[in-house]
Design a protein around this motif. Structure first.
Motif, PDB file in Angstrom:
ATOM      1  N   ILE A  69       0.101   9.654  -5.315  1.00  0.00           N
ATOM      2  CA  ILE A  69       0.634  11.002  -5.079  1.00  0.00           C
ATOM      3  C   ILE A  69       1.304  11.537  -6.344  1.00  0.00           C
ATOM      4  O   ILE A  69       1.118  12.702  -6.709  1.00  0.00           O
ATOM      5  CB  ILE A  69       1.604  11.005  -3.880  1.00  0.00           C
ATOM      6  CG1 ILE A  69       0.832  10.764  -2.579  1.00  0.00           C
ATOM      7  CG2 ILE A  69       2.392  12.306  -3.805  1.00  0.00           C
ATOM      8  CD1 ILE A  69       1.723  10.491  -1.379  1.00  0.00           C
ATOM      9  N   LEU A  94       0.290   4.232  -2.644  1.00  0.00           N
ATOM     10  CA  LEU A  94       0.151   5.625  -2.230  1.00  0.00           C
ATOM     11  C   LEU A  94       1.152   6.519  -2.971  1.00  0.00           C
ATOM     12  O   LEU A  94       0.796   7.620  -3.408  1.00  0.00           O
ATOM     13  CB  LEU A  94       0.338   5.751  -0.717  1.00  0.00           C
ATOM     14  CG  LEU A  94       0.133   7.124  -0.116  1.00  0.00           C
ATOM     15  CD1 LEU A  94      -1.299   7.607  -0.341  1.00  0.00           C
ATOM     16  CD2 LEU A  94       0.454   7.104   1.375  1.00  0.00           C
ATOM     17  N   PRO A 123       0.806  -1.232   0.000  1.00  0.00           N
ATOM     18  CA  PRO A 123       0.000   0.000   0.000  1.00  0.00           C
ATOM     19  C   PRO A 123       0.834   1.276   0.000  1.00  0.00           C
ATOM     20  O   PRO A 123       0.395   2.302  -0.533  1.00  0.00           O
ATOM     21  CB  PRO A 123      -0.847  -0.107   1.268  1.00  0.00           C
ATOM     22  CG  PRO A 123      -0.264  -1.196   2.074  1.00  0.00           C
ATOM     23  CD  PRO A 123       0.543  -2.055   1.166  1.00  0.00           C
TER      24      PRO A 123
END
Length: 131
Positions: free
Chosen positions: A105, A101, A97
């Protein structure tokens, strides 16, 4: 990097298909899909930087790190039943994860940079038109 995604896809389809159960094969396919999409994204980021001469090194490196963390942890998780990686599942699980992420981003930053570029372009067009 795109070639590696294709090679790993072929490896999964031809070699791992007979060695992994459907659940673990699906994990491998997910890693390969996001590796391929992310690699194409890296190519797009480089082309955008070249064409528009904007600094998006941070976007590139976030995307690259995200691919490594997300896809490669999924590759290792998927082959854990047939390798010694099952001893490291506690470490690989949280990395996936984090990689996702990082990719999210990078795409958000790229979208914002593109939005500001588009706004500046529209502002220039309107200023020429309103004169």
């Amino acid at each position: 990097f795109i070639a590696l995604a294709i090679i790993l896809g072929a490896f999964g389809a031809h070699i791992l298909k007979s060695k992994l159960d459907p659940y673990h094969l699906e994990i491998f396919k997910t890693g390969q899909f996001y590796h391929f999409v992310g690699a194409i994204g890296l190519l797009g980021i480089l082309l955008l930087a070249e064409i528009k001469n904007i600094d998006i090194k941070n976007v590139f490196w976030l995307q690259f790190a995200g691919i490594i963390c997300f896809s490669f942890s999924l590759y290792l998780l998927s082959i854990s039943p047939i390798s010694f990686f099952h001893n490291f599942l506690w470490l690989l699980g949280p990395i996936t994860p984090i990689g996702g992420l990082l990719m999210i981003i990078s795409w958000v930053i790229l979208a914002l940079k593109f939005w500001f570029l588009l706004c500046n372009f529209i502002r220039k067009i309107l200023s020429l038109w309103c004169q």
